[in-house]
Design a protein around this motif. Structure first.
Motif, PDB file in Angstrom:
ATOM      1  N   GLN A  19     -14.582  15.702  39.428  1.00  0.00           N
ATOM      2  CA  GLN A  19     -14.132  17.030  39.012  1.00  0.00           C
ATOM      3  C   GLN A  19     -14.495  17.290  37.552  1.00  0.00           C
ATOM      4  O   GLN A  19     -14.886  18.401  37.191  1.00  0.00           O
ATOM      5  N   THR A  20     -14.357  16.262  36.736  1.00  0.00           N
ATOM      6  CA  THR A  20     -14.690  16.431  35.321  1.00  0.00           C
ATOM      7  C   THR A  20     -16.156  16.796  35.164  1.00  0.00           C
ATOM      8  O   THR A  20     -16.515  17.690  34.395  1.00  0.00           O
ATOM      9  N   ILE A  21     -17.006  16.118  35.928  1.00  0.00           N
ATOM     10  CA  ILE A  21     -18.442  16.417  35.833  1.00  0.00           C
ATOM     11  C   ILE A  21     -18.719  17.837  36.319  1.00  0.00           C
ATOM     12  O   ILE A  21     -19.404  18.623  35.662  1.00  0.00           O
ATOM     13  N   MET A  22     -18.105  18.197  37.460  1.00  0.00           N
ATOM     14  CA  MET A  22     -18.399  19.512  38.036  1.00  0.00           C
ATOM     15  C   MET A  22     -17.853  20.653  37.177  1.00  0.00           C
ATOM     16  O   MET A  22     -18.461  21.713  37.090  1.00  0.00           O
ATOM     17  N   TYR A  23     -16.694  20.436  36.557  1.00  0.00           N
ATOM     18  CA  TYR A  23     -16.073  21.536  35.817  1.00  0.00           C
ATOM     19  C   TYR A  23     -16.413  21.542  34.324  1.00  0.00           C
ATOM     20  O   TYR A  23     -16.456  22.603  33.709  1.00  0.00           O
ATOM     21  N   ALA A  24     -16.622  20.366  33.743  1.00  0.00           N
ATOM     22  CA  ALA A  24     -16.820  20.332  32.290  1.00  0.00           C
ATOM     23  C   ALA A  24     -18.265  20.046  31.903  1.00  0.00           C
ATOM     24  O   ALA A  24     -18.755  20.552  30.907  1.00  0.00           O
ATOM     25  N   VAL A  25     -18.966  19.232  32.711  1.00  0.00           N
ATOM     26  CA  VAL A  25     -20.327  18.844  32.321  1.00  0.00           C
ATOM     27  C   VAL A  25     -21.342  19.831  32.898  1.00  0.00           C
ATOM     28  O   VAL A  25     -22.162  20.389  32.165  1.00  0.00           O
ATOM     29  N   VAL A  26     -21.268  20.075  34.195  1.00  0.00           N
ATOM     30  CA  VAL A  26     -22.290  20.896  34.856  1.00  0.00           C
ATOM     31  C   VAL A  26     -22.436  22.283  34.214  1.00  0.00           C
ATOM     32  O   VAL A  26     -23.554  22.695  33.895  1.00  0.00           O
ATOM     33  N   PRO A  27     -21.326  23.031  33.995  1.00  0.00           N
ATOM     34  CA  PRO A  27     -21.530  24.359  33.400  1.00  0.00           C
ATOM     35  C   PRO A  27     -22.213  24.296  32.041  1.00  0.00           C
ATOM     36  O   PRO A  27     -22.947  25.204  31.676  1.00  0.00           O
ATOM     37  N   GLN A  28     -21.995  23.222  31.318  1.00  0.00           N
ATOM     38  CA  GLN A  28     -22.605  23.125  29.997  1.00  0.00           C
ATOM     39  C   GLN A  28     -24.075  22.773  30.059  1.00  0.00           C
ATOM     40  O   GLN A  28     -24.836  23.114  29.162  1.00  0.00           O
ATOM     41  N   VAL A  29     -24.465  22.033  31.110  1.00  0.00           N
ATOM     42  CA  VAL A  29     -25.856  21.567  31.127  1.00  0.00           C
ATOM     43  C   VAL A  29     -26.780  22.470  31.936  1.00  0.00           C
ATOM     44  O   VAL A  29     -27.992  22.313  31.873  1.00  0.00           O
ATOM     45  N   ILE A  30     -26.219  23.431  32.674  1.00  0.00           N
ATOM     46  CA  ILE A  30     -27.103  24.263  33.499  1.00  0.00           C
ATOM     47  C   ILE A  30     -28.144  25.019  32.678  1.00  0.00           C
ATOM     48  O   ILE A  30     -29.334  24.983  33.018  1.00  0.00           O
ATOM     49  N   PRO A  31     -27.762  25.668  31.575  1.00  0.00           N
ATOM     50  CA  PRO A  31     -28.818  26.375  30.818  1.00  0.00           C
ATOM     51  C   PRO A  31     -29.955  25.475  30.342  1.00  0.00           C
ATOM     52  O   PRO A  31     -31.112  25.782  30.608  1.00  0.00           O
ATOM     53  N   PRO A  32     -29.654  24.338  29.684  1.00  0.00           N
ATOM     54  CA  PRO A  32     -30.791  23.504  29.299  1.00  0.00           C
ATOM     55  C   PRO A  32     -31.557  22.954  30.498  1.00  0.00           C
ATOM     56  O   PRO A  32     -32.781  22.839  30.431  1.00  0.00           O
ATOM     57  N   PHE A  33     -30.857  22.672  31.588  1.00  0.00           N
ATOM     58  CA  PHE A  33     -31.564  22.155  32.772  1.00  0.00           C
ATOM     59  C   PHE A  33     -32.554  23.188  33.297  1.00  0.00           C
ATOM     60  O   PHE A  33     -33.704  22.871  33.585  1.00  0.00           O
ATOM     61  N   VAL A  34     -32.104  24.429  33.416  1.00  0.00           N
ATOM     62  CA  VAL A  34     -32.990  25.495  33.916  1.00  0.00           C
ATOM     63  C   VAL A  34     -34.191  25.619  32.990  1.00  0.00           C
ATOM     64  O   VAL A  34     -35.341  25.671  33.416  1.00  0.00           O
ATOM     65  N   SER A  35     -33.894  25.619  31.697  1.00  0.00           N
ATOM     66  CA  SER A  35     -34.947  25.774  30.715  1.00  0.00           C
ATOM     67  C   SER A  35     -35.973  24.647  30.805  1.00  0.00           C
ATOM     68  O   SER A  35     -37.173  24.879  30.871  1.00  0.00           O
ATOM     69  N   PHE A  36     -35.494  23.416  30.850  1.00  0.00           N
ATOM     70  CA  PHE A  36     -36.411  22.266  30.922  1.00  0.00           C
ATOM     71  C   PHE A  36     -37.211  22.273  32.212  1.00  0.00           C
ATOM     72  O   PHE A  36     -38.385  21.910  32.227  1.00  0.00           O
ATOM     73  N   THR A  37     -36.557  22.688  33.314  1.00  0.00           N
ATOM     74  CA  THR A  37     -37.234  22.638  34.602  1.00  0.00           C
ATOM     75  C   THR A  37     -38.399  23.619  34.639  1.00  0.00           C
ATOM     76  O   THR A  37     -39.494  23.287  35.087  1.00  0.00           O
ATOM     77  N   ILE A  38     -38.152  24.830  34.126  1.00  0.00           N
ATOM     78  CA  ILE A  38     -39.221  25.825  34.138  1.00  0.00           C
ATOM     79  C   ILE A  38     -40.352  25.388  33.212  1.00  0.00           C
ATOM     80  O   ILE A  38     -41.534  25.499  33.542  1.00  0.00           O
ATOM     81  N   TYR A  39     -39.970  24.849  32.086  1.00  0.00           N
ATOM     82  CA  TYR A  39     -40.958  24.326  31.144  1.00  0.00           C
ATOM     83  C   TYR A  39     -41.818  23.257  31.823  1.00  0.00           C
ATOM     84  O   TYR A  39     -43.035  23.198  31.677  1.00  0.00           O
ATOM     85  N   ARG A  40     -41.149  22.444  32.619  1.00  0.00           N
ATOM     86  CA  ARG A  40     -41.848  21.360  33.296  1.00  0.00           C
ATOM     87  C   ARG A  40     -42.807  21.889  34.371  1.00  0.00           C
ATOM     88  O   ARG A  40     -43.876  21.334  34.587  1.00  0.00           O
ATOM     89  N   TRP A  41     -42.394  22.963  35.040  1.00  0.00           N
ATOM     90  CA  TRP A  41     -43.278  23.563  36.046  1.00  0.00           C
ATOM     91  C   TRP A  41     -44.561  24.025  35.363  1.00  0.00           C
ATOM     92  O   TRP A  41     -45.680  23.805  35.826  1.00  0.00           O
ATOM     93  N   ASP A  42     -44.349  24.664  34.242  1.00  0.00           N
ATOM     94  CA  ASP A  42     -45.445  25.087  33.387  1.00  0.00           C
ATOM     95  C   ASP A  42     -46.399  23.916  33.108  1.00  0.00           C
ATOM     96  O   ASP A  42     -47.608  24.011  33.300  1.00  0.00           O
ATOM     97  N   ILE A  43     -45.853  22.813  32.662  1.00  0.00           N
ATOM     98  CA  ILE A  43     -46.655  21.627  32.358  1.00  0.00           C
ATOM     99  C   ILE A  43     -47.333  21.130  33.628  1.00  0.00           C
ATOM    100  O   ILE A  43     -48.515  20.786  33.619  1.00  0.00           O
TER     101      ILE A  43
END
Lengths: 511, 262
Positions: free
Chosen positions: A429-453
């Motif tokens: 629950q801690t990961i889903m409620y406290a970690v995941v919402p915080q990391v989604i923006p950088p994850f999306v950003s890195f993933t798209i960047y990686r597709w680019d690469i």
């Protein structure tokens, strides 16, 4: 500057003259004076510059045991060049070496001298050796720029109407007559021709082909056939085509040139040729008919995109999806790995810390192996083709995304985690409620960047057999079809630009 | 007696002695204020009570059980009865206000639900009611970081309310807010304390706030209890007593505010 703040490891100065003498071995006097890093660096630079200079000459075939006395005539151009470069480097390094002895002397006294000027000499010596090793030749680059410009033009603008990006449909105008070999009692039937269309007449309807052995042992010279053509399109080239029996049709070539004729203003011409040799099917019991055609071609209709264009198009689509599949597979696998590679989540017990280190090491190793190497491995694994490319990119993507993700996890605000834990939430629950919402923006950003690469990398991977546009690109490069290369380059450039823009926009929205 | 701390000691891995042999009792319904300089051990003490920090030794009797070494289910069940409010609010900034409030109920929910983002309707309704209690039901669907500091702290209180807590730990809940907001936030805590009998353990910096809200005060200095007093005695607190808590440099501010040590 470092020199001004440098402090000896010893509070009491040593004997300067000893330092000077010791510096005959570069850097030793400095070490003696307590400036260990300085001494080690000096030794490495001076020793390796001397060694590299000698190696360059040895490499060029100069006997270095007699250096520097050579007869200039004994040296070839390559050796001469090596000699000049190496000697320059040696002279400059020697300036550094002499300074090193002086510096050993003053360093032992506790005050090393400023290294700016000798450092400059050593740097220039390094650049000279570097220029020789990498065979830098600016004169050549300037002089031969003319060779590259037509090709560059083709690559930069492959969209001229007669470039390989386009084709037109071709209409043919044939004049046909029948002939046979050998002659028999029933003359071969001549085709009829429609009024107004081009036609030909021949002066013989049968004869022999050249090169056959006659009963007297001599070679048959072959029947000479004279053709008269009528109603052809004036002034436009026509070529001669033969189709004997069931043998596929072929163009007649004499002395390496295709037999061609240009009709006069009335659309008429005369042409004679010797019936060439061809293989008569072994089953032939009667005489073989030969279809003699004089053919004019005309490009008709509007320009159409060529096969090369569509090959590029298919290639870039394959590349896009190759990169997409690899990115998504990498994303799915990298997410769980990244949680295991995040220090702040893994520092709870010794076992988790050990797992963290092991995973980090594996990720670093995998990431340090270039995708092109993974592609070669994947080709051995599943054979050449886009799937190999997907595998190779996936492996590299997992490693690099997991590292980026885990760093994003490590940099999150610990406050919310503490707050969620305090409510009695468990780890998940801690990961889903406290970690995941915080990391989604950088994850999306890195993933798209990686597709680019990955799109850019998959063009390279295609070249070694990983599918996608790289495959056609490398083939055209080898065939020197620079206009087709241009098509592929354009496709890649357009797609990468669009993706670049799109990924920037999406990342803006998420961060 | 709801909480009974016995000989609590915390020594960090770095060797810092944050708490030394701290013992005190908390009676149900108290508004206990802990005062002391930054670094005196207030935060450590509060975090030991709900075991965000593991104490090195000592006992923490909550509800008749020593929870100093509690693990797993027992720890979860203890924590969910103890709400916590933080100086920096500690909201998940990118999540909605409602989601932040709902997260207060996690200790009661099946952990597997968190994977699907599923929340039973009744819990959502409870969350809305909690937001109504702190006066910001209209902000339910805003992102948490769109709210002002005072509003964020109210979300923090609503989150604690979702736990149906018997105790609320408040770690300098108003240190990041201006004085007017500070009274508003502490007003909510006082209301909970008076109307619902929730025990409050709160660390504070400002003496006038302490005098206004506390029913009992504990002063910490260098990890040790150096002062204990009730509501009436804190009003009569002398400069000498004050210096015992806040150190020689401490001064009483004209308005009764006490600044950080200069």
């Amino acid at each position: 500057m470092m020199e001004e703040t440098a402090k000896s490891r010893f509070s009491v100065p040593r004997i300067p003259i000893v330092g000077g003498v010791l510096s005959i071995i570069p850097g030793l006097g400095q070490v003696y004076g307590g400036f260990i890093m300085r001494g080690v660096l000096l030794f490495l630079f001076i020793a390796s510059l001397y060694a590299l200079s000698l190696w360059r000459m040895d490499n060029a075939g100069i006997d270095i045991s007699t250096y520097p006395s050579y007869n200039a005539d004994d040296l070839n151009k390559k050796q001469e060049q090596a000699f000049i470069f190496a000697t320059l480097a040696i002279l400059l390094t020697t300036v550094g070496y002499v300074w090193n002895i002086y510096d050993g002397y003053v360093s032992a006294g506790g005050k090393p001298s400023p290294a700016l000027v000798p450092g400059l000499f050593i740097t220039i010596a390094t650049l000279i050796i570097g220029a020789h090793i990498t065979e830098i030749d600016i004169a050549k680059a300037v002089n031969e720029i003319g060779d590259v410009s037509p090709r560059l033009k083709q690559i930069l603008w492959p969209w001229n109407p007669d470039d390989s990006a386009f084709t037109r449909e071709v209409e043919t105008f044939d004049g046909v007559a029948m002939w046979e070999t050998p002659c028999d009692d029933t003359p071969v039937k001549q085709p009829t021709h429609t009024e107004g269309e081009s036609y030909i007449e021949i002066d013989s309807v049968c004869g022999s082909i050249s090169g056959l052995r006659k009963p007297d042992g001599s070679r048959d010279e072959g029947t000479t056939i004279n053709i008269k053509g009528y109603d052809f399109r004036p002034g436009e080239e026509a070529e001669l085509v033969l189709k004997p029996g069931s043998v596929p049709e072929f163009r007649v070539v004499v002395e390496g040139e295709r037999v061609r004729v240009i009709p006069d203003e009335n659309g008429e011409f005369e042409l004679s040729f010797v019936m060439p040799n061809f293989t008569i099917p072994a089953t032939a019991t009667t005489s073989t008919p030969v279809e003699i055609t004089v053919r004019q071609k005309q490009e008709v209709g509007s320009l159409k995109l060529s096969e090369d264009f569509w090959l590029s198009f298919e290639g870039i689509i394959e590349t896009l999806f190759l990169a997409l599949m690899a990115t998504i597979a990498g994303l799915v696998l990298a997410v769980p790995v990244s949680f295991l590679a995040a220090r702040n989540l893994m520092s709870t017990s010794r076992i988790t810390i050990a797992a963290y280190y092991i995973i980090r090491v594996i990720l670093n190793v995998v990431r340090s192996i270039e995708p092109i190497v993974w592609a070669l491995i994947a080709i051995i694994w599943v054979g050449a083709g886009p799937f190999a490319g997907v595998l190779a990119l996936t492996i590299h993507t997992i490693a690099s995304l997991a590292k980026l993700y885990s760093e994003a996890i490590e940099s999150i605000d610990p406050g919310p985690i503490e707050a969620i834990q305090a409510t009695g939430a468990d780890r998940l629950q801690t990961i889903m409620y406290a970690v995941v919402p915080q990391v989604i923006p950088p994850f999306v950003s890195f993933t798209i960047y990686r597709w680019d690469i990955n799109v850019r990398m998959s063009t390279i991977i295609g070249a070694v057999g990983g599918g996608g546009i790289g495959l056609v690109l490398i083939q055209w490069i080898r065939l020197a079809k620079y206009d087709s290369v241009g098509i592929a380059v354009w496709m890649i450039a357009i797609v990468v630009t669009i993706l670049d823009y799109a990924s920037a926009r999406i990342r803006e929205q998420y961060v | 007696m709801i909480l009974n701390i016995k000989n609590l000691t915390k020594i960090y891995d770095t060797g810092t002695k944050a708490l030394t042999d701290v013992s005190f009792d908390v009676t149900e319904g108290e508004f206990l204020v802990i005062i002391g300089l930054s670094g005196s051990g207030k935060s450590t003490l509060l975090r030991c009570i709900n075991r965000l920090i593991d104490p090195t030794s000592g006992e923490i009797w909550f509800n008749g059980k020593d929870i100093a070494k509690a693990k797993g289910r027992q720890l979860r069940e203890t924590r969910r009865q103890i709400g916590m409010v933080f100086q920096q609010f500690n909201l998940v900034k990118r999540s909605s206000v409602l989601t932040n409030v709902i997260s207060g109920r996690l200790g009661y929910m099946n952990p597997m639900w968190s994977l699907t983002n599923y929340t039973p309707r009744s819990i959502r309704q409870d969350a809305m009611r909690a937001l109504e209690k702190v006066g910001i039901p209209d902000k339910a669907y805003n992102r948490a970081d769109e709210l002002s500091g005072g509003q964020q702290q109210r979300v923090g209180i609503a989150r604690a309310l979702m736990q149906n807590p018997r105790i609320i730990l408040a770690d300098e809940p108003v240190a990041s807010l201006d004085p007017v907001l500070a009274h508003s936030i502490l007003g909510y805590l006082e209301k909970l304390n008076k109307e619902q009998g929730v025990t409050i353990i709160c660390s504070l910096h400002y003496l006038d706030l302490v005098q206004r809200y506390a029913t009992r005060v504990i002063g910490l200095r260098d990890g040790k209890i150096v002062y204990e007093g009730d509501n009436t005695s804190i009003r009569k607190m002398t400069d000498t007593q004050f210096k015992e808590v806040y150190g020689e440099e401490a001064q009483r501010m004209g308005s009764g505010l006490l600044g950080e040590s200069a």
